[in-house]
Design an enzyme around this catalytic site. Sequence first.
Site, PDB file in Angstrom:
ATOM      1  CB  CYS A   1      -1.586   7.354   1.446  1.00  0.00           C
ATOM      2  SG  CYS A   1      -3.141   6.667   2.023  1.00  0.00           S
TER       3      CYS A   1
ATOM      4  CD  GLU B   1      -3.125  -0.863   0.400  1.00  0.00           C
ATOM      5  OE1 GLU B   1      -3.349   0.306   0.024  1.00  0.00           O
ATOM      6  OE2 GLU B   1      -3.837  -1.819   0.077  1.00  0.00           O
TER       7      GLU B   1
HETATM    8  P1  NAD Z   1       8.098   4.765   4.983  1.00  0.00           P
HETATM    9  O1  NAD Z   1       8.086   3.927   3.765  1.00  0.00           O
HETATM   10  O2  NAD Z   1       9.265   5.640   5.236  1.00  0.00           O
HETATM   11  O3  NAD Z   1       7.963   3.845   6.301  1.00  0.00           O
HETATM   12  C1  NAD Z   1       6.953   2.865   6.443  1.00  0.00           C
HETATM   13  C2  NAD Z   1       7.434   1.765   7.366  1.00  0.00           C
HETATM   14  O4  NAD Z   1       8.592   1.161   6.807  1.00  0.00           O
HETATM   15  C3  NAD Z   1       7.815   2.235   8.772  1.00  0.00           C
HETATM   16  O5  NAD Z   1       7.343   1.301   9.706  1.00  0.00           O
HETATM   17  C4  NAD Z   1       9.339   2.243   8.740  1.00  0.00           C
HETATM   18  O6  NAD Z   1       9.905   1.919   9.975  1.00  0.00           O
HETATM   19  C5  NAD Z   1       9.667   1.180   7.723  1.00  0.00           C
HETATM   20  N1  NAD Z   1      10.894   1.501   6.973  1.00  0.00           N
HETATM   21  C6  NAD Z   1      11.371   2.736   6.672  1.00  0.00           C
HETATM   22  N2  NAD Z   1      12.502   2.658   5.968  1.00  0.00           N
HETATM   23  C7  NAD Z   1      12.753   1.334   5.815  1.00  0.00           C
HETATM   24  C8  NAD Z   1      13.791   0.603   5.184  1.00  0.00           C
HETATM   25  N3  NAD Z   1      14.811   1.231   4.565  1.00  0.00           N
HETATM   26  N4  NAD Z   1      13.743  -0.739   5.212  1.00  0.00           N
HETATM   27  C9  NAD Z   1      12.727  -1.368   5.826  1.00  0.00           C
HETATM   28  N5  NAD Z   1      11.725  -0.730   6.456  1.00  0.00           N
HETATM   29  C10 NAD Z   1      11.727   0.607   6.456  1.00  0.00           C
HETATM   30  O7  NAD Z   1       6.748   5.598   4.939  1.00  0.00           O
HETATM   31  P2  NAD Z   1       6.235   6.699   5.947  1.00  0.00           P
HETATM   32  O8  NAD Z   1       7.112   7.917   5.831  1.00  0.00           O
HETATM   33  O9  NAD Z   1       6.016   6.133   7.296  1.00  0.00           O
HETATM   34  O10 NAD Z   1       4.803   7.013   5.327  1.00  0.00           O
HETATM   35  C11 NAD Z   1       4.629   7.884   4.250  1.00  0.00           C
HETATM   36  C12 NAD Z   1       4.450   7.153   2.939  1.00  0.00           C
HETATM   37  O11 NAD Z   1       3.502   6.116   3.085  1.00  0.00           O
HETATM   38  C13 NAD Z   1       3.894   8.045   1.857  1.00  0.00           C
HETATM   39  O12 NAD Z   1       4.512   7.753   0.620  1.00  0.00           O
HETATM   40  C14 NAD Z   1       2.431   7.690   1.822  1.00  0.00           C
HETATM   41  O13 NAD Z   1       1.787   7.995   0.610  1.00  0.00           O
HETATM   42  C15 NAD Z   1       2.483   6.239   2.091  1.00  0.00           C
HETATM   43  N6  NAD Z   1       1.229   5.774   2.646  1.00  0.00           N
HETATM   44  C16 NAD Z   1       0.448   4.926   1.922  1.00  0.00           C
HETATM   45  C17 NAD Z   1      -0.778   4.523   2.427  1.00  0.00           C
HETATM   46  C18 NAD Z   1      -1.697   3.612   1.682  1.00  0.00           C
HETATM   47  O14 NAD Z   1      -2.643   3.131   2.279  1.00  0.00           O
HETATM   48  N7  NAD Z   1      -1.467   3.344   0.405  1.00  0.00           N
HETATM   49  C19 NAD Z   1      -1.181   4.966   3.676  1.00  0.00           C
HETATM   50  C20 NAD Z   1      -0.344   5.814   4.387  1.00  0.00           C
HETATM   51  C21 NAD Z   1       0.861   6.208   3.873  1.00  0.00           C
END
Ligand code: NAD
Length: 454
Positions: free
Chosen positions: A241, A207
């Site tokens: 998102c 997602e």
């Molecule tokens: P992110 O991808 O930075 O982090 C998400 C999760 O992944 C966190 O739990 C984090 O600890 C983990 N993570 C971060 N870097 C990682 C790595 N290098 N390796 C493994 N795990 C890692 O996202 P965010 O900043 O928390 O959220 C924002 C993003 O999420 C935006 O792009 C937004 O559009 C998207 N989002 C999508 C939805 C959806 O339902 N499609 C909902 C909310 C947010």
Amino acid sequence: MHDTIAAQRRYFLSHATLEVEFRLKALSCLRKAILKWEPRLAEALKADLGKSSTESYMSEIGMVLTGLRDVRRHLRRWARGYRVMAPPAQFPSTCRVVPEPYGVSLVISPWNYPVLLALDPLVGALAAGNTCVLKPSELAPATAEVLGQMLAETFPPEYVAVVQGGVEVSNALLAESFDYIFFTGSPRVGHIVMEAAARHLTPLTLELGGKSPCIVDETADVRMAARRIAFGKVLNVGQTCVAPDYALVHINCKGAFINAFREEVEQMLGEEPLKNPNYPCIINERHFERIAHLMKVGVAMVGGKTDAATRRIEPTLLVDVPEDAPCMQEEIFGPLLPVITYESIEEVENFILSRPKPLACYIFTGNRMLEKRLLKHLSFGGGCVNDTIIHLAVPGLPFGGVGNSGMGAYHGKASFDTFSHKKSVLRKGTWLDLPFRYQPFTRFKELILRLFLR
Ligand code: NAD
């Protein structure tokens, strides 16, 4: 971590989660826990994101409860699976699709809706009969802590476990073998998660996010469009998102749109949004600086002020934004709305089709032909006609992205399906055994085969 996963695997293999009644009881416990912990969840959301209790309930806690209710109401029926007609060549047989849980699931969630995006997938995982390891985002630490306490009080760790931590913990989890991975976050990390899943051939849902456009056609109710787009930008200060990322506005209604947007924002937040206690803040300094930097290109026709001390940024409408401006290159994830004007609908289509497929698209128009045309020509995860964001509040609408915005979907039945493997089973009668498929083949057998298989 390794021990927790091993314990979950043993627990899953004890078949405890296979009974639907067990799952319904677990979902009922989860509901009671959410109701009990609601004030602490709301406090944590206030601490992490400055969300008011109304916004927390509307966009997080209440949404989880609605989803839970829908799943509990239909779970018995979904779990029964369904019959499929067998072709005459397979006579005598009956066919069924039997949903079964994958096993031990991993849910990794982001910080922007830290309650909703942790618990909503958990509901799907448990409804389908999986155990679950949940890793909340380290960037919403107060909420992660409360979620951890709440779930530890509600479920044994061999059934539901919360693992706290950041990138290292996430990577350590991804190195383990799970039966299903459900990731919500950025497309950048989506690549990393998918690579990790590929190592174990683990099925997964991604997602993700991206730049979701709004289209405001000249036949639209411009005031209504401005209000509903402003809603999408004000909600969690655009850290959503499916927030409207930028607006493509027909040149003939640009002025009216900007004026209406200004008035609607003032109506919602008052003359000084930065002083409104119900206006959330940007999650951390890094994101505050990032968004403040994105505001530097273009002219702010609405808003434009920031307050670093409280990490607040006014809803800001930008015009004269070139296509290569930073705010048109990356997902904004904040309260900025670049407005780009267009004259023909082909321009709009080319603009959107030449970029990665968005998670959402919002079409504001009074013209049904145009609406149909855009829905046919544009590819996006989901969206609304004449509104923003609220398509994800309908449990019957599967929610997910396409291409760069993700793969797979959930909510309502789609959550159950996502976390279930569909086991296809043909049950053959033993009272008759047609000989045509068996060697030795003859001319007659071939004729019969050709009669059935065509
Ligand atoms: P992110 O991808 O930075 O982090 C998400 C999760 O992944 C966190 O739990 C984090 O600890 C983990 N993570 C971060 N870097 C990682 C790595 N290098 N390796 C493994 N795990 C890692 O996202 P965010 O900043 O928390 O959220 C924002 C993003 O999420 C935006 O792009 C937004 O559009 C998207 N989002 C999508 C939805 C959806 O339902 N499609 C909902 C909310 C947010």
